[in-house]
Design a protein around this motif. Structure first.
Motif, short mmCIF file in Angstrom:
data_model
loop_
_atom_site.label_atom_id
_atom_site.label_comp_id
_atom_site.label_asym_id
_atom_site.label_seq_id
_atom_site.Cartn_x
_atom_site.Cartn_y
_atom_site.Cartn_z
N ARG A 16 0.15 -0.17 -1.98
CA ARG A 16 -0.35 0.08 -1.25
C ARG A 16 -1.09 -0.84 -0.21
O ARG A 16 -1.83 -0.49 1.19
N ALA A 17 -1.02 -2.93 -0.94
CA ALA A 17 -1.18 -3.05 0.40
C ALA A 17 0.29 -3.56 0.97
O ALA A 17 -0.19 -4.26 2.36
N GLY A 22 1.09 -8.37 0.19
CA GLY A 22 0.84 -7.86 -1.14
C GLY A 22 1.45 -8.97 -2.25
O GLY A 22 0.81 -9.41 -3.24
N LEU A 182 -5.03 -5.86 -3.33
CA LEU A 182 -5.26 -5.66 -2.62
C LEU A 182 -6.78 -6.33 -1.95
O LEU A 182 -7.31 -5.77 -1.22
N LYS A 185 -5.63 -7.14 1.28
CA LYS A 185 -5.34 -6.14 2.59
C LYS A 185 -7.07 -5.64 2.82
O LYS A 185 -7.30 -5.79 4.70
#
Lengths: 198, 615
Positions: A16-17, A22, A182, A185
Motif C-alpha cells: 500500500r505504501a 514503507g 501509511l 504516504k
C-alpha cells in the motif's frame, strides 16, 4: 501466531505504501519503553533453556511467564495512544486472563489440535510433557472459550491451534503496522497535490 | 419528585417514548429468544461464534455507500439471517450480543443509539425467526422445497427494519410516514435485496465449507465494498464539479436554484423559514476596466473565499449567482437576523484590504445586498429571487455599500400616481376591445386601494395590491373578442382559452420588466383557497396573501357587475355568496375583513343618499 500478523501487516503495508516510503516509515517507529521487548524475549529464552536443568525454575516457569506477560502488558499500556496497540493489549490480556485462571498455562483443545496438528504434538499434550506453556484442555479448565480452541488449517498456509486472544492481538498488530507505514504516504501525497496547484 | 416529573415529560415526547418502547420490546425479545445460552457453549460453538462476530465486524467496517445521498448500507444482516437459517434464533442473537458489545467500544455513537440499534436488530432477528419457524423452515442446509419460507423470512426481516426505522424518522422529523418509507424503499431496496439474497449464498457456503466458506464470502464483500467506495468517490467528485463554480469555489447557479427549491419546499411542508440574500460587488466593472479581467477574476475568487469563510460557521449556503453577483441562503434566519448578519459581513468586507480597491468609489471592497425572507409573497423560487433582486436594485440606487430588506424602502422615490397612470395606459386598450374588463379593472383597483387601508398594509404591499388589481386582467387582451363578448354559455374549449388569461397576463407583466412583483397577483388571482383553482391549483397559504385578497375583490365585482355570461347579484347577495364560499373558494380571514368593509361602505353610501334626499 505472533508472526502472522507482523508478516501479513508488513507485506500489505509495503504494497500500500510502496517499497521505499514503507521502509522509511518502519525505520521511524518509536515505541515507548521499546527496549523492554527484547529483554522480555531474552528472559523467556533463558527460562525455556534452563527450566529442565533447574527444578525450581521448571516448577514455577508458568508463573514466570505470567510475570513476563504483565511487563509486556505494561509496555503496551504505555503506547496505547498509537492506533492498534489498544487492540493488541486486549488480545494479550485475554490470553493472560485464561492462563492466569488455569495455573499459568494455556489450555489447548484436544479436538481442535487433533483435527489439524501432527498426532505427535497431540500425544505430547496428553502426556503433559515438553510444553511448559500449554496443557490439554479438559472439563476443569476455566474460561475455556479463551483457550487455544480455534483450529487453523489449509487453505491457510500454516496449521495451528490458536486462541481468540491471538486473533485479536494479530488484528491489532496488523492495524498498527498499517497506520505506521501509511503515515508517510498520506503526508507525501498531500505535499504533492499542493505543489501541483501553485 | 422534580426529577421524576422531568423524566415523565421526556417520555411524553413522541421520539423518546418510541425509543423507550423499541428498546423495551427489543430487550424482551432478546431475553425470550436467547437466555444467555453461550454460557454453556462447547468449544466448537465458541469458535463458530468468534468467526461470525468477526464477520459482522468486517462487514460493518466495509460498508456500501450508495449514491446520491451517500447512505450507508452494511451487509451484516446477511450474517444474522444466515445464522438464523443454519443455527437458529438463539445463536443469531448471541452474534448480535457480542457484536453490539464490540460496537459499543469502538464507535462514537451515543449510547442510546447503540441500544436502539441493538433493539431493532433484536426485533428483526426474532421476527424473521418466528416467520421462518411458522412456515416450517428447518435449521441446517437449504431445503429446496421450502424456498418460500426463506423468501418470506427475508421480507419479514426487511419490513420490520423499514417500519421501526421509518417510524422513528417520522416521529422525530415529523415527515410524511408514507414518503419516508418510499424513500427508504427507493434508496436501499436493491442493496437490501442483494444483502438478503447473499444471506442464502452464505448459508450454502457455511454448510458446505464452514469457516472457509465464510472467509470467501467476506473476501468478496470487502472487495465489492472497496469497488463501491471508489465508484462513490468518483461520483462525489463529479458531483462536486457539476455543482461548483470553478472561479470562486462556491456553488454555481444551477445548484443554487436546486437548493432554493428544496428550501422552499421545506418551508411549505414544515414551515421552516429562511432568508435569501443577493449580493452584488459594487463597481466591479471599474476594477475590471482598470486592471483587466485576470485581476478581476482573482478579486472574484478572493471575495468568494471571504464569503465562504464567513458563512461556513453558520452553515449557510453560498453560491455565485453569476458575474459579480452572489446568493446566500440563510436557513432559520428571519429577515431581521439576516440583515444583521449580512450587514456585519458588509462591514467585514469593507475592512478587508485587497490590492487595487483604492480605485473604487468607496475606497474599499464593498457590496450591495437585497434580502427577502420566504413568506406568502413568494410562492416560487423565481419570485423570491425577483424580490431580493428588487431590494438589491434599490440598495444600489441608494448609493451602494448598503444592505436592504425587501419592503423596507423598496419603492424608489417615483410616485405611485405615475405608475398607476402608466398601467392605466396599458389597460386603456380594453376600451375598444372589451369595455367591461376596463371598467372592472378600474373598480377592482379602487376596492383594492381601500382594502389596503382596511388591512393596514405596508407601503410596499399597498402599492403591489393596488397596481396588481389594476393590471390583473391584462392577459384578457389575448382572448378573442368573440369569446369575451359571447352572450351564451362558453364551450369547454372556450373556457380553456379564458382560463389562460392569467398566464398570458404573467408573460405580459414579465415582458415589461418593471413590475415583476405584480406577477403573483396576475398569475394567481384565480387560485382557490381549497386548491381547486387555476392555473396551478395552489392551496391555502401557498397562495400569496395579496393574491387571495385580489381573488375576493375580483369575484365580488364579477358577481355584482353585469357580465355577458352571468346574472347580476345585489351587493347583499354577493356578500352572502362570499361568506358561503369562505373557506372553500376564499380565505376566511380575508372575507371577514372584506364583508364589513363593503357593508360599511354601502351603508354610508345609502345614508348620504338619504341625507341628500332629505336635504
Amino acid at each position: 501466531m505472533v508472526y502472522d500478523g507482523i508478516v501479513i501487516g508488513l507485506i500489505i503495508g509495503l504494497l500500500r505504501a510502496g517499497w521505499h516510503p514503507g521502509l522509511v516509515a518502519l525505520s521511524q517507529i518509536r515505541i515507548r519503553g521499546g527496549w523492554i521487548f527484547p529483554a522480555l524475549l531474552a528472559v523467556q529464552l533463558l527460562i525455556f533453556s534452563i527450566q529442565d536443568r533447574v527444578s525450581f525454575i521448571g516448577q514455577y516457569s508458568g508463573w514466570m511467564f505470567m510475570a513476563v506477560y504483565i511487563v509486556g502488558l505494561y509496555v503496551l499500556w504505555l503506547n496505547r495512544a498509537e492506533k492498534g496497540i489498544w487492540i493488541i493489549f486486549i488480545g494479550v490480556a485475554m490470553n493472560f486472563l485464561v492462563m492466569l485462571v488455569n495455573g499459568g498455562r494455556m489450555p489447548v483443545s484436544l479436538e481442535a489440535a487433533s483435527a489439524v496438528l501432527d498426532p505427535v504434538y497431540t500425544q505430547m499434550l496428553k502426556d503433559g510433557v515438553g510444553a511448559a506453556k500449554h496443557y490439554a484442555l479438559d472439563d476443569s479448565t476455566r474460561l475455556s472459550f479463551l483457550g487455544d480452541i480455534i483450529p487453523i488449517a489449509p487453505p491457510y498456509p500454516r496449521t495451528q491451534v490458536i486462541s481468540i486472544g491471538d486473533v485479536v492481538m494479530n488484528i491489532g498488530i496488523f492495524l498498527y503496522l498499517q497506520s505506521v507505514m501509511l503515515k508517510n504516504k498520506t503526508r507525501a501525497s498531500f505535499v504533492e497535490s499542493k505543489s501541483h496547484k501553485s | 419528585m422534580g426529577i421524576a416529573r422531568r423524566v415523565i415529560q421526556q417520555f411524553q415526547k413522541p421520539g423518546i417514548g418510541y425509543l423507550a418502547l423499541v428498546c423495551l420490546t427489543g430487550a424482551v425479545l432478546f431475553l425470550s429468544g436467547n437466555r444467555f445460552s453461550f454460557l454453556s457453549f462447547s468449544n466448537d460453538q465458541w469458535v463458530l461464534l468468534y468467526a461470525m462476530v468477526a464477520a459482522v465486524q468486517i462487514l460493518d467496517r466495509y460498508v456500501f455507500r450508495l449514491p446520491p445521498d451517500g447512505n450507508v448500507q452494511s451487509m451484516d444482516s446477511s450474517v444474522y439471517l444466515a445464522a438464523i437459517f443454519v443455527y437458529g434464533l438463539d445463536f443469531s442473537l448471541c452474534i448480535l450480543l457480542f457484536s453490539s458489545c464490540i460496537a459499543l467500544f469502538h464507535s462514537q455513537l451515543a449510547w442510546w443509539k447503540h441500544l436502539f440499534n441493538f433493539s431493532i436488530y433484536s426485533m428483526m432477528i426474532s421476527g424473521a425467526s418466528v416467520v421462518f419457524a411458522l412456515l416450517g423452515g428447518e435449521n441446517g442446509s437449504i431445503d429446496n422445497y421450502h424456498l418460500h419460507a426463506y423468501i418470506l423470512t427475508l421480507i419479514a426481516y426487511f419490513c420490520i427494519n423499514a417500519l421501526t426505522f421509518g417510524l422513528y424518522l417520522y416521529l422525530v422529523h415529523k415527515g410524511n410516514l408514507f414518503e419516508i418509507l418510499r424513500s427508504f424503499l427507493s434508496d436501499a431496496l436493491f442493496a437490501y435485496l442483494s444483502t438478503l439474497l447473499l444471506s442464502l449464498v452464505l448459508v450454502i457456503l457455511i454448510v458446505s465449507h464452514r469457516s472457509f466458506g465464510l472467509f470467501l464470502f467476506l473476501a468478496i464483500a470487502m472487495l465489492l465494498s472497496h469497488a463501491f467506495r471508489q465508484l462513490f468517490n468518483m461520483y462525489d467528485q463529479l458531483n462536486e464539479k457539476a455543482n461548483k463554480d470553478q472561479r470562486t469555489g462556491l456553488f454555481n447557479h444551477s445548484y443554487f436554484e436546486e437548493k432554493l427549491e428544496d428550501y422552499i419546499k421545506e418551508y411549505r411542508e414544515r414551515g421552516t423559514t429562511f432568508s435569501l440574500a443577493l449580493l452584488d460587488l459594487d463597481d466591479f466593472k471599474k476594477y475590471n476596466d482598470k486592471f483587466g479581467h485576470p485581476r478581476g477574476d482573482k478579486l472574484l475568487g478572493f471575495f468568494g473565499a471571504l464569503l465562504k469563510e464567513a458563512c461556513e460557521p453558520d452553515q449557510l449556503f453560498v453560491a455565485r449567482y453569476g458575474g459579480e453577483e452572489f446568493a446566500i441562503i440563510l436557513p432559520g434566519f428571519a429577515q431581521v437576523q439576516a440583515k444583521a448578519f449580512i450587514d456585519n459581513l458588509r462591514k467585514h468586507v469593507n475592512d478587508t484590504h485587497y490590492e487595487g480597491v483604492e480605485v473604487l468609489p468607496h475606497g474599499c471592497l464593498s457590496f450591495s445586498a437585497g434580502i427577502v425572507e420566504v413568506g406568502e409573497m413568494s410562492y416560487d423560487k423565481s419570485q423570491l429571487v425577483d424580490l431580493a433582486d428588487r431590494a438589491l436594485y434599490v440598495a444600489k440606487a441608494k448609493g451602494k455599500n448598503t444592505v436592504l430588506l425587501y419592503g423596507e424602502q423598496s419603492s424608489l422615490p417615483t410616485s405611485i400616481e405615475e405608475e398607476i397612470n402608466e398601467i392605466e395606459q396599458h389597460i386603456r386598450i380594453f376600451l375598444s376591445k372589451d369595455v367591461y374588463t376596463f371598467k372592472h379593472s378600474k373598480r377592482v383597483f379602487s376596492y383594492a386601494f381601500e382594502m389596503a387601508d382596511e388591512l393596514r398594509l405596508s407601503d410596499e404591499e399597498r402599492r403591489v395590491l393596488a397596481l396588481g388589481a389594476l393590471i390583473h386582467d391584462i392577459g384578457k387582451l389575448e382572448i378573442p373578442r368573440d369569446i369575451l363578448n359571447k352572450k351564451s354559455r362558453l364551450t369547454i374549449e372556450e373556457w380553456e382559452i379564458v382560463k389562460k388569461h392569467v398566464l398570458w397576463g404573467k408573460e405580459f407583466v414579465l415582458a415589461t420588466g418593471k413590475y415583476k412583483e405584480l406577477v403573483p397577483l396576475v398569475e394567481l388571482h384565480h387560485e382557490r383557497y381549497d386548491g381547486k383553482g387555476y392555473p396551478h391549483g395552489l392551496k391555502g397559504h401557498e397562495i400569496p396573501r395579496l393574491a387571495r385578497m385580489l381573488c375576493i375583490i375580483d369575484s365580488f365585482d364579477a358577481m355584482t357587475t353585469e357580465r355577458p355570461y352571468q346574472d347580476t347579484k345585489t351587493f347583499e347577495e354577493a356578500l352572502h355568496e362570499l361568506e358561503r364560499c369562505s373557506g372553500t373558494q376564499f380565505d376566511p380571514a380575508l372575507v371577514q375583513a372584506f364583508v364589513p368593509y363593503i357593508r360599511h361602505k354601502t351603508g354610508s353610501a345609502i345614508a348620504t343618499a338619504r341625507q341628500q334626499a332629505n336635504g
